[in-house]
Write a protein that holds these residues in place. Structure first.
Motif, PDB file in Angstrom:
ATOM      1  N   THR A 132       6.717  -5.768 -22.174  1.00 24.13           N
ATOM      2  CA  THR A 132       6.780  -6.249 -20.908  1.00 24.13           C
ATOM      3  C   THR A 132       7.066  -5.242 -19.881  1.00 24.13           C
ATOM      4  OG1 THR A 132       7.885  -8.302 -21.721  1.00 24.13           O
ATOM      5  CG2 THR A 132       7.878  -8.136 -19.379  1.00 24.13           C
ATOM      6  N   LEU A 133       8.005  -4.413 -19.987  1.00 23.87           N
ATOM      7  CA  LEU A 133       8.340  -3.264 -19.011  1.00 23.87           C
ATOM      8  C   LEU A 133       7.059  -2.605 -18.900  1.00 23.87           C
ATOM      9  CD1 LEU A 133      10.470  -1.894 -17.410  1.00 23.87           C
ATOM     10  CD2 LEU A 133      11.075  -0.482 -19.506  1.00 23.87           C
ATOM     11  N   ALA A 134       6.181  -2.376 -20.035  1.00 22.13           N
ATOM     12  CA  ALA A 134       4.977  -1.401 -19.983  1.00 22.13           C
ATOM     13  C   ALA A 134       4.099  -2.251 -18.786  1.00 22.13           C
ATOM     14  CB  ALA A 134       4.085  -1.307 -21.225  1.00 22.13           C
ATOM     15  N   TRP A 135       3.793  -3.551 -19.068  1.00 20.43           N
ATOM     16  CA  TRP A 135       3.016  -4.274 -18.186  1.00 20.43           C
ATOM     17  C   TRP A 135       3.670  -4.204 -16.837  1.00 20.43           C
ATOM     18  CZ3 TRP A 135      -1.650  -6.153 -18.501  1.00 20.43           C
ATOM     19  CH2 TRP A 135      -2.286  -6.338 -19.531  1.00 20.43           C
ATOM     20  N   THR A 136       4.941  -4.110 -16.535  1.00 24.12           N
ATOM     21  CA  THR A 136       5.157  -4.010 -15.094  1.00 24.12           C
ATOM     22  C   THR A 136       5.092  -2.790 -14.505  1.00 24.12           C
ATOM     23  OG1 THR A 136       7.472  -3.171 -15.604  1.00 24.12           O
ATOM     24  CG2 THR A 136       7.243  -5.527 -15.470  1.00 24.12           C
ATOM     25  N   GLN A 137       4.797  -1.713 -15.297  1.00 18.04           N
ATOM     26  CA  GLN A 137       4.097  -0.164 -14.884  1.00 18.04           C
ATOM     27  C   GLN A 137       2.876  -0.260 -14.697  1.00 18.04           C
ATOM     28  OE1 GLN A 137       6.758   1.425 -13.633  1.00 18.04           O
ATOM     29  NE2 GLN A 137       7.941  -0.399 -14.675  1.00 18.04           N
ATOM     30  N   MET A 138       2.047  -1.124 -15.361  1.00 16.83           N
ATOM     31  CA  MET A 138       0.632  -1.255 -15.242  1.00 16.83           C
ATOM     32  C   MET A 138       0.098  -2.307 -14.287  1.00 16.83           C
ATOM     33  SD  MET A 138      -2.414  -2.207 -18.090  1.00 16.83           S
ATOM     34  CE  MET A 138      -3.965  -2.166 -17.815  1.00 16.83           C
ATOM     35  N   ALA A 139       0.619  -3.532 -13.989  1.00 20.68           N
ATOM     36  CA  ALA A 139       0.194  -4.370 -13.267  1.00 20.68           C
ATOM     37  C   ALA A 139       1.415  -5.084 -12.198  1.00 20.68           C
ATOM     38  CB  ALA A 139      -0.309  -5.723 -13.977  1.00 20.68           C
ATOM     39  N   GLY A 140       2.454  -4.446 -12.123  1.00 23.13           N
ATOM     40  CA  GLY A 140       3.305  -4.659 -11.080  1.00 23.13           C
ATOM     41  C   GLY A 140       2.964  -4.336  -9.583  1.00 23.13           C
ATOM     42  N   PRO A 141       3.705  -4.677  -8.583  1.00 20.67           N
ATOM     43  CA  PRO A 141       3.349  -4.447  -7.334  1.00 20.67           C
ATOM     44  C   PRO A 141       2.927  -2.964  -7.077  1.00 20.67           C
ATOM     45  CG  PRO A 141       5.217  -5.764  -7.238  1.00 20.67           C
ATOM     46  CD  PRO A 141       4.961  -5.543  -8.598  1.00 20.67           C
ATOM     47  N   GLN A 142       3.856  -1.743  -7.660  1.00 21.38           N
ATOM     48  CA  GLN A 142       3.492  -0.606  -7.583  1.00 21.38           C
ATOM     49  C   GLN A 142       2.981   0.407  -8.839  1.00 21.38           C
ATOM     50  OE1 GLN A 142       4.114   1.200  -5.095  1.00 21.38           O
ATOM     51  NE2 GLN A 142       4.888  -0.705  -3.710  1.00 21.38           N
ATOM     52  N   GLY A 143       2.407  -0.764  -9.489  1.00 25.72           N
ATOM     53  CA  GLY A 143       1.787  -0.398 -10.891  1.00 25.72           C
ATOM     54  C   GLY A 143       0.363   0.364 -10.821  1.00 25.72           C
ATOM     55  N   PRO A 156      -3.641  -0.480   1.367  1.00 21.44           N
ATOM     56  CA  PRO A 156      -2.905  -1.187   0.413  1.00 21.44           C
ATOM     57  C   PRO A 156      -3.393  -2.191  -0.185  1.00 21.44           C
ATOM     58  CG  PRO A 156      -1.495  -0.098   2.116  1.00 21.44           C
ATOM     59  CD  PRO A 156      -2.896   0.072   2.665  1.00 21.44           C
ATOM     60  N   VAL A 157      -3.745  -2.518  -1.418  1.00 21.08           N
ATOM     61  CA  VAL A 157      -4.328  -3.800  -2.089  1.00 21.08           C
ATOM     62  C   VAL A 157      -3.349  -4.162  -3.157  1.00 21.08           C
ATOM     63  CG1 VAL A 157      -6.143  -4.660  -3.293  1.00 21.08           C
ATOM     64  CG2 VAL A 157      -6.473  -2.980  -1.472  1.00 21.08           C
ATOM     65  N   GLU A 158      -3.285  -5.497  -3.229  1.00 19.24           N
ATOM     66  CA  GLU A 158      -2.306  -5.748  -4.484  1.00 19.24           C
ATOM     67  C   GLU A 158      -3.408  -6.880  -5.135  1.00 19.24           C
ATOM     68  OE1 GLU A 158       1.252  -8.774  -5.282  1.00 19.24           O
ATOM     69  OE2 GLU A 158       1.965  -6.709  -4.352  1.00 19.24           O
ATOM     70  N   LEU A 159      -3.888  -6.657  -6.365  1.00 15.72           N
ATOM     71  CA  LEU A 159      -4.881  -7.294  -6.964  1.00 15.72           C
ATOM     72  C   LEU A 159      -4.261  -8.471  -7.826  1.00 15.72           C
ATOM     73  CD1 LEU A 159      -7.430  -4.840  -8.547  1.00 15.72           C
ATOM     74  CD2 LEU A 159      -7.745  -6.298  -6.693  1.00 15.72           C
ATOM     75  N   GLY A 348       7.396   5.353  -8.204  1.00 15.80           N
ATOM     76  CA  GLY A 348       6.361   5.191  -6.999  1.00 15.80           C
ATOM     77  C   GLY A 348       5.711   6.463  -6.639  1.00 15.80           C
ATOM     78  N   LEU A 349       6.169   7.587  -7.141  1.00 17.67           N
ATOM     79  CA  LEU A 349       5.401   8.900  -6.832  1.00 17.67           C
ATOM     80  C   LEU A 349       4.092   8.775  -7.474  1.00 17.67           C
ATOM     81  CD1 LEU A 349       8.439  11.445  -6.694  1.00 17.67           C
ATOM     82  CD2 LEU A 349       7.373  10.488  -4.839  1.00 17.67           C
ATOM     83  N   PRO A 350       3.193   9.567  -6.830  1.00 16.03           N
ATOM     84  CA  PRO A 350       1.706   9.879  -7.634  1.00 16.03           C
ATOM     85  C   PRO A 350       2.140  10.608  -8.773  1.00 16.03           C
ATOM     86  CG  PRO A 350       1.738  10.439  -5.167  1.00 16.03           C
ATOM     87  CD  PRO A 350       3.194  10.207  -5.494  1.00 16.03           C
ATOM     88  N   PHE A 351       1.170  10.367  -9.805  1.00 17.77           N
ATOM     89  CA  PHE A 351       1.269  11.154 -11.082  1.00 17.77           C
ATOM     90  C   PHE A 351       0.619  12.543 -10.924  1.00 17.77           C
ATOM     91  CE2 PHE A 351       0.415  11.965 -15.358  1.00 17.77           C
ATOM     92  CZ  PHE A 351       1.682  11.881 -16.123  1.00 17.77           C
ATOM     93  N   VAL A 352       1.284  13.367 -10.235  1.00 17.85           N
ATOM     94  CA  VAL A 352       0.814  14.738 -10.283  1.00 17.85           C
ATOM     95  C   VAL A 352       1.675  15.659 -10.801  1.00 17.85           C
ATOM     96  CG1 VAL A 352      -0.941  14.357  -8.316  1.00 17.85           C
ATOM     97  CG2 VAL A 352       1.547  14.968  -7.879  1.00 17.85           C
ATOM     98  N   TRP A 353       1.260  16.832 -11.009  1.00 18.81           N
ATOM     99  CA  TRP A 353       2.052  17.867 -11.937  1.00 18.81           C
ATOM    100  C   TRP A 353       3.452  18.067 -11.020  1.00 18.81           C
ATOM    101  CZ3 TRP A 353       2.139  19.915 -16.390  1.00 18.81           C
ATOM    102  CH2 TRP A 353       3.098  20.998 -16.743  1.00 18.81           C
ATOM    103  N   GLU A 354       3.511  18.341  -9.825  1.00 21.96           N
ATOM    104  CA  GLU A 354       4.808  18.610  -9.109  1.00 21.96           C
ATOM    105  C   GLU A 354       5.665  17.575  -9.037  1.00 21.96           C
ATOM    106  OE1 GLU A 354       1.502  17.818  -5.758  1.00 21.96           O
ATOM    107  OE2 GLU A 354       1.764  19.055  -7.923  1.00 21.96           O
TER     108      GLU A 354
END
Length: 582
Positions: A132-143, A156-159, A348-354
């Protein structure tokens, strides 16, 4: 005279033999039966009786005042409606996905079925609250899903947000469909292909053959899987707690939890009434399954037939793409999304190296004392519960098979009851029982880690009994009898003869009890106190406090540990099979 004397001696001898036959069961079998019956009644049945008794106790005696109070509460009926909707709709999803995937794996010629089977079981092997926690990170508001959609659209779009009743239904269905898949796959492999050939030679098309032949014969497995999915939906606490509480969507399990932690003068009594309502729904689901399969007759082959029955031809590639796409989206991507969140410096940060860091893993492993204690508690509780169930459960299964009786069947049913009922019901029953098991006696278990241990044993004991029973029934009684005739004593027979033969089922039961107890949340969410936290409780507490990066970090470690254990177990199984073949 001599003839009369001989007759009298013969009759006396017969009476003596009858007396011995009567006395022996009383001194051995009946005594053993009572020694088993008393703890079974006290530990497995008595807590449920205490739960029922509290719901009808009032200040003036016995009555239905608490039932009236609870049933008049609007929140109760909202929770009942949400519970039925979540369990029922998720079961439909589980049935459609489980039966469809099982049919493809059992009958068609799709490739890499071993890998498909492993990925299909992954949502079942990973704790539901972690998925469930994994799904919140994939399909949550900030997923990931909404962030990708926003990036593609430029605004900004929330499918879709996984939070709410619809999210509970979808995640439950995707978590519980492996139950339907496993049971249906086993039944499909054992349906005689001759019956399907006869239907096809009579002119029946693929759809008609499935509806008239395959489906009725597979109905017991499908109904059994559907029942497990429905009961699991009623029992589940983690999914509605993670996805429902933030949106003020309550089901019966979360409402019971809120009543217990809220205390109050009638909190336990109201929670008892809610637990009874939840138990009634579970028993209703069991009764519905019985009505569905009571007239079905299954003619199964003695061995599984895994040959291809429906070659897909040109459609095989499309079917494989659909299966792998489904498995990647539902089993792999949510876990990868969760792991990616665990490495971010801030949620909520972008998944980039820094933006990547190890500090959250360092925090949960080194800096947070509660996490270290929870890991130690979960390992200790799961290990001790597994060891106790291994010994006592195997002995009970052996005694039950070697000395069949109505009392043994009744006790096995009593042992299965705490597992058949929702875990929240058992958790509340254990609280009510062990505050004061007997008037005037307080053993001091309440509020300690030992009450969680006892609850785990009572809850998961039947898993070991069933697993050991499978191995014991495959070994004839004559094996033990031959060892006894050759002079082997009781413990020698067990050590040299029985244990090596029973070990496959025993170890399977040990694995089930350990893994289930290690990742358990429902019971421990009610019973934990300071110092007795478990892994599930800590992850739930992190998420409730808004520490998503910490909860995802700990959950990622748990998933990695489970996958490592499964890999080692598979490797050891292969070594064992090679040793047997040699």
């Amino acid at each position: 005279m001599a003839s009369n004397l001989q007759t009298a001696l013969t009759e006396r001898g017969q009476q003596t033999d009858k007396g011995r036959r009567w006395a022996a069961p009383w001194s051995t079998e009946k005594m053993t039966t009572w020694l088993v019956l008393v703890p079974v009644a006290f530990f497995f049945v008595y807590p449920l009786w205490k739960l029922l008794a509290l719901s009808v106790e009032t200040e003036t005696g016995f009555g239905l005042a608490y039932f009236s109070e609870v049933l008049k509460d609007v929140r109760t009926w909202d929770a009942v409606g949400h519970t039925v909707a979540a369990a029922g709709a998720s079961t439909v999803i589980a049935l459609l996905l489980g039966v469809g995937l099982a049919w493809l794996c059992a009958y068609t010629d799709i490739r890499f079925k071993g890998a498909v089977h492993l990925l299909a079981l992954l949502p079942l092997l990973i704790p539901s609250y972690v998925m469930t926690l994994a799904w919140t990170q994939m399909a949550g508001p900030q997923g990931v899903l909404n962030r990708v959609a926003s990036w593609l659209s430029g605004s900004p779009v929330e499918l879709w947000s996984v939070y709410g009743l619809d999210g509970i239904i979808v995640v439950m269905g995707l978590t519980h469909y492996p139950l339907v898949y496993m049971l249906t796959l086993s039944v499909l492999h054992r349906i005689p292909k001759e019956l399907e050939w006869a239907a096809r030679s009579s002119g029946a098309g693929a759809y008609l053959m499935f509806r008239k032949v395959t489906l009725p014969l597979a109905l017991p497995g499908i109904a059994g899987g559907g029942l497990l999915a429905f009961i699991s939906g009623l029992d589940n606490f983690g999914i509605p707690a993670f996805l429902g509480i933030p949106e003020n969507v309550s089901v019966l399990s979360t409402l019971i939890y809120e009543q217990v932690i809220g205390f109050g003068p009638s909190a336990f009594a109201r929670a008892s009434v809610l637990s009874i309502l939840l138990a009634i729904l579970a028993l209703a689901g069991t009764g519905l399954q019985w009505l569905i399969v009571r007239k079905s007759k299954v003619d199964q082959t003695s061995a599984a037939d895994k040959s291809v029955r429906v070659p897909l031809g040109k459609r095989r590639q499309g079917a494989e793409l659909a299966v792998w796409g489904f498995l990647l989206v539902t089993s792999v991507l949510p876990l990868l999304s969760m792991a990616s969140t665990a490495f971010l410096k801030a949620y909520g940060l972008p998944f980039v190296w820094e933006n990547l860091t190890w500090k959250h893993f360092e925090f949960v492993l080194q800096n947070h004392a509660g996490t270290r204690a929870a890991i130690g508690n979960s390992l200790m509780l799961a290990g001790m519960a597994g060891l106790f169930c291994l010994i006592a459960g195997t002995w009970f299964a052996h005694w039950r098979i070697q000395r069949p009786s109505f009392a043994g069947k009744a006790m096995e049913g009593a042992i299965a009851l705490p597992y058949a009922l929702p875990g929240m019901v058992l958790g509340l029953a254990m609280i009510l029982t062990w505050i004061e098991p007997i008037p005037g006696w307080q053993p001091g278990l309440y509020g300690t880690v030992w009450l969680i241990f006892l609850s785990y044993v009572i809850r998961f004991f039947i898993l070991q009994v069933k697993s050991s029973t499978v191995s014991i029934m495959q070994v004839g009684k004559e094996v033990e009898e031959a060892a006894r005739i050759n002079g082997a004593r009781y413990w020698t027979r067990w050590r040299r003869v029985l244990l090596p033969l029973y070990s496959p089922g025993m170890l399977t039961g040990l694995f089930l009890v350990f893994l289930t107890a290690f990742t358990e949340l429902t019971i421990s969410s009610l019973l934990w106190t300071s110092g007795s936290e478990t892994i599930g409780v800590v992850i739930f507490s992190f998420e409730q406090a808004g520490s998503t990066t910490h909860s995802t970090a700990l959950s990622t470690l748990i998933v990695a540990a489970i996958l490592l254990v499964l890999s080692v177990g598979s490797w050891l199984k292969q070594l064992w099979q090679r040793r047997i073949e040699e």
